[in-house]
Design an enzyme around this catalytic site. Structure first.
Site, PDB file in Angstrom:
ATOM      1  N   LYS A 130       0.837  -1.210   0.000  1.00 33.95           N
ATOM      2  CA  LYS A 130       0.000   0.000   0.000  1.00 33.95           C
ATOM      3  C   LYS A 130       0.870   1.258   0.000  1.00 33.95           C
ATOM      4  O   LYS A 130       0.649   2.177  -0.775  1.00 33.95           O
ATOM      5  CB  LYS A 130      -0.920  -0.001   1.225  1.00 33.95           C
ATOM      6  CG  LYS A 130      -1.744  -1.269   1.427  1.00 33.95           C
ATOM      7  CD  LYS A 130      -2.693  -1.534   0.302  1.00 33.95           C
ATOM      8  CE  LYS A 130      -3.680  -2.657   0.616  1.00 33.95           C
ATOM      9  NZ  LYS A 130      -3.038  -3.993   0.751  1.00 33.95           N
TER      10      LYS A 130
ATOM     11  N   LYS B  53      -8.471   1.347   4.049  1.00 34.24           N
ATOM     12  CA  LYS B  53      -7.938  -0.017   3.987  1.00 34.24           C
ATOM     13  C   LYS B  53      -6.704  -0.128   4.866  1.00 34.24           C
ATOM     14  O   LYS B  53      -5.899   0.805   4.972  1.00 34.24           O
ATOM     15  CB  LYS B  53      -7.598  -0.413   2.544  1.00 34.24           C
ATOM     16  CG  LYS B  53      -6.683   0.539   1.796  1.00 34.24           C
ATOM     17  CD  LYS B  53      -6.556   0.121   0.337  1.00 34.24           C
ATOM     18  CE  LYS B  53      -5.703   1.099  -0.472  1.00 34.24           C
ATOM     19  NZ  LYS B  53      -5.621   0.715  -1.902  1.00 34.24           N
TER      20      LYS B  53
ATOM     21  N   ARG C 126      -4.779  -5.080 -13.018  1.00 35.54           N
ATOM     22  CA  ARG C 126      -3.498  -5.632 -12.591  1.00 35.54           C
ATOM     23  C   ARG C 126      -2.533  -5.541 -13.779  1.00 35.54           C
ATOM     24  O   ARG C 126      -2.697  -6.227 -14.785  1.00 35.54           O
ATOM     25  CB  ARG C 126      -3.670  -7.073 -12.129  1.00 35.54           C
ATOM     26  CG  ARG C 126      -2.373  -7.833 -11.890  1.00 35.54           C
ATOM     27  CD  ARG C 126      -1.433  -7.178 -10.881  1.00 35.54           C
ATOM     28  NE  ARG C 126      -2.034  -6.924  -9.600  1.00 35.54           N
ATOM     29  CZ  ARG C 126      -2.130  -7.813  -8.609  1.00 35.54           C
ATOM     30  NH1 ARG C 126      -1.647  -9.038  -8.796  1.00 35.54           N
ATOM     31  NH2 ARG C 126      -2.674  -7.479  -7.457  1.00 35.54           N
TER      32      ARG C 126
ATOM     33  N   ARG D 192     -10.062  -6.345 -13.160  1.00 36.65           N
ATOM     34  CA  ARG D 192     -10.892  -7.123 -12.239  1.00 36.65           C
ATOM     35  C   ARG D 192     -12.118  -6.295 -11.895  1.00 36.65           C
ATOM     36  O   ARG D 192     -12.048  -5.326 -11.157  1.00 36.65           O
ATOM     37  CB  ARG D 192     -10.073  -7.497 -11.016  1.00 36.65           C
ATOM     38  CG  ARG D 192      -8.889  -8.406 -11.365  1.00 36.65           C
ATOM     39  CD  ARG D 192      -7.806  -8.400 -10.335  1.00 36.65           C
ATOM     40  NE  ARG D 192      -7.206  -7.073 -10.185  1.00 36.65           N
ATOM     41  CZ  ARG D 192      -6.334  -6.749  -9.230  1.00 36.65           C
ATOM     42  NH1 ARG D 192      -5.967  -7.657  -8.349  1.00 36.65           N
ATOM     43  NH2 ARG D 192      -5.836  -5.522  -9.169  1.00 36.65           N
TER      44      ARG D 192
ATOM     45  N   ARG E 240     -15.159  -3.609  -4.357  1.00 36.15           N
ATOM     46  CA  ARG E 240     -13.853  -4.230  -4.583  1.00 36.15           C
ATOM     47  C   ARG E 240     -13.863  -5.089  -5.839  1.00 36.15           C
ATOM     48  O   ARG E 240     -14.782  -5.854  -6.078  1.00 36.15           O
ATOM     49  CB  ARG E 240     -13.473  -5.100  -3.378  1.00 36.15           C
ATOM     50  CG  ARG E 240     -13.448  -4.349  -2.058  1.00 36.15           C
ATOM     51  CD  ARG E 240     -13.438  -5.293  -0.882  1.00 36.15           C
ATOM     52  NE  ARG E 240     -14.637  -6.132  -0.851  1.00 36.15           N
ATOM     53  CZ  ARG E 240     -14.808  -7.173  -0.032  1.00 36.15           C
ATOM     54  NH1 ARG E 240     -13.845  -7.500   0.810  1.00 36.15           N
ATOM     55  NH2 ARG E 240     -15.928  -7.872  -0.077  1.00 36.15           N
TER      56      ARG E 240
ATOM     57  N   ASP F  18      -1.466  -2.152  -9.291  1.00 36.16           N
ATOM     58  CA  ASP F  18      -2.916  -2.004  -9.347  1.00 36.16           C
ATOM     59  C   ASP F  18      -3.228  -0.593  -9.807  1.00 36.16           C
ATOM     60  O   ASP F  18      -2.769   0.397  -9.204  1.00 36.16           O
ATOM     61  CB  ASP F  18      -3.548  -2.271  -7.982  1.00 36.16           C
ATOM     62  CG  ASP F  18      -3.549  -3.746  -7.625  1.00 36.16           C
ATOM     63  OD1 ASP F  18      -3.229  -4.573  -8.498  1.00 36.16           O
ATOM     64  OD2 ASP F  18      -3.876  -4.082  -6.467  1.00 36.16           O
TER      65      ASP F  18
ATOM     66  N   GLU G 288      -1.785   0.515  -5.798  1.00 37.65           N
ATOM     67  CA  GLU G 288      -0.964  -0.402  -5.008  1.00 37.65           C
ATOM     68  C   GLU G 288       0.209  -0.892  -5.858  1.00 37.65           C
ATOM     69  O   GLU G 288       0.139  -0.904  -7.091  1.00 37.65           O
ATOM     70  CB  GLU G 288      -1.767  -1.613  -4.507  1.00 37.65           C
ATOM     71  CG  GLU G 288      -2.838  -1.272  -3.492  1.00 37.65           C
ATOM     72  CD  GLU G 288      -3.491  -2.497  -2.872  1.00 37.65           C
ATOM     73  OE1 GLU G 288      -2.918  -3.599  -2.978  1.00 37.65           O
ATOM     74  OE2 GLU G 288      -4.570  -2.345  -2.280  1.00 37.65           O
TER      75      GLU G 288
ATOM     76  N   ASN H 143       2.238  -4.362  -5.778  1.00 40.90           N
ATOM     77  CA  ASN H 143       2.249  -5.696  -5.187  1.00 40.90           C
ATOM     78  C   ASN H 143       3.559  -6.412  -5.495  1.00 40.90           C
ATOM     79  O   ASN H 143       3.915  -6.592  -6.663  1.00 40.90           O
ATOM     80  CB  ASN H 143       1.071  -6.515  -5.721  1.00 40.90           C
ATOM     81  CG  ASN H 143      -0.260  -5.909  -5.309  1.00 40.90           C
ATOM     82  OD1 ASN H 143      -0.748  -6.163  -4.221  1.00 40.90           O
ATOM     83  ND2 ASN H 143      -0.833  -5.080  -6.178  1.00 40.90           N
TER      84      ASN H 143
END
Length: 318
Positions: A124, A159, A209, A224, A232, A272, A280, A282
């Site tokens: 994050k 979050k 992604r 997504r 979400r 993301d 984000e 990842n």
């Protein structure tokens, strides 16, 4: 090469979509031998980091997709590469594993992603290093700052910094009657630091992604898309994955971040992106290989294995 994967229990794999399985299948097709171990199999003794590793052979069957040999204690430096593919949560046991892997790296092991980089790049907080690409955000555990941010932006996402798969992610409106309890819950009454971000309406078109491999973007992302009534887009939260070509903005973000992240020792990264915003970075065990390959025909695992082989060859030459 002898490739060692640090993974969750193999029997928990959903091989029809698992990215680590896609890596294994591509590696086996190229003649590499596969070994697996779990976090508990890592140990430091007599000055050396070992892993109780099992060699596995892919059977091509469902179920019973692998056959495993008996575990042997092996110094990690003797493998061609060690791939850290343990899924979050990123808890203290995960941190201890990165310490062991970093010691192994100092002893000559080639570890991907680099243990220190995994530890340093909170998924994050990583966006804070690239503010020109991010939505308005604040990181705090203080309720007054969260309320101030909410009053300014009126519609926000809250979050935790250590969440995964969309867990404990809340959308909050300025006049939400549950705002008090939501802030108390997500911050654990002010004891846990969280991130607040302005809500991005383009989430309806998907949380994209974008994969970086060796600093280069995969030409397709996986959008997504949230299920009806859901904020979400995470696949674990019921989102639907739709592969798309990267947009101009996706490319701009990927090309700016790619060289920086690769220099840190991050061979595989999942960005993301919602709309035009990076949300984000990842680095633990990015996924979506099989979904992108299945929908586009682009061999993501092949691109990854090319980058892994090149990285290992480069280390040998040095």
């Amino acid at each position: 090469m002898r490739l060692a994967f640090v993974v969750d229990p193999l029997d928990s794999f959903k091989i029809y979509k698992d990215t680590t399985f896609a890596m294994m299948r591509e590696a086996a097709a190229r003649g590499h031998s596969l070994y697996v171990m779990e976090q508990e199999d890592l140990a430091w003794r007599a000055g050396t980091v070992y892993g109780d590793a099992r060699r596995i052979h892919l059977t091509g069957k469902k179920p019973g997709w692998y056959r495993a040999e008996k575990a042997k204690s092996v110094p990690l430096r003797t493998f061609g590469a060690v791939l850290m593919r343990k899924d979050p949560p990123f808890d203290m046991e995960y941190v201890y594993s990165t310490y062991l892997l970093e010691l192994a790296e100092a002893q000559g092991a080639r570890v991907f992603n680099r243990p220190r980089a995994i530890r340093d790049w909170n998924e994050k907080m990583g966006i804070a290093r690239f503010p020109r690409f991010t939505p308005p955000s604040v990181v705090t555990r203080r309720e007054p700052l969260i309320r101030e941010f909410l009053a300014e932006h009126r519609d926000v996402i809250l979050k935790p910094l250590d969440g995964m798969g969309g867990t404990s992610v809340f959308r909050v409106h300025e006049n939400d009657p549950n705002v008090n309890v939501i802030i108390e819950t997500v911050t654990h009454y002010g004891r846990r630091t969280i991130m607040a971000q302005r809500y991005i309406p383009e989430i309806r078109d998907g949380d994209k992604r974008v994969l970086l491999i060796g600093g280069k973007p995969v030409p397709h992302c996986l959008a997504r898309i949230p299920k009806p009534g859901e904020t979400r887009g995470n696949l674990a939260a019921g989102g639907t994955g739709v592969a798309r070509k990267l947009s101009r903005r996706d490319h701009a973000i990927a090309e700016a971040l790619g060289p920086v992240l690769a220099k840190e020792g991050l061979l595989l990264v999942g960005l993301d992106v919602i709309g035009d915003y990076l949300t984000e970075v990842n680095v633990t065990s990015p996924t979506c290989f099989q979904e992108i390959t299945g929908q586009t025909g682009f061999n993501v695992a092949g691109m990854f294995m090319d980058a892994l082989e090149a990285a290992c060859a480069g280390r040998r030459r040095k």
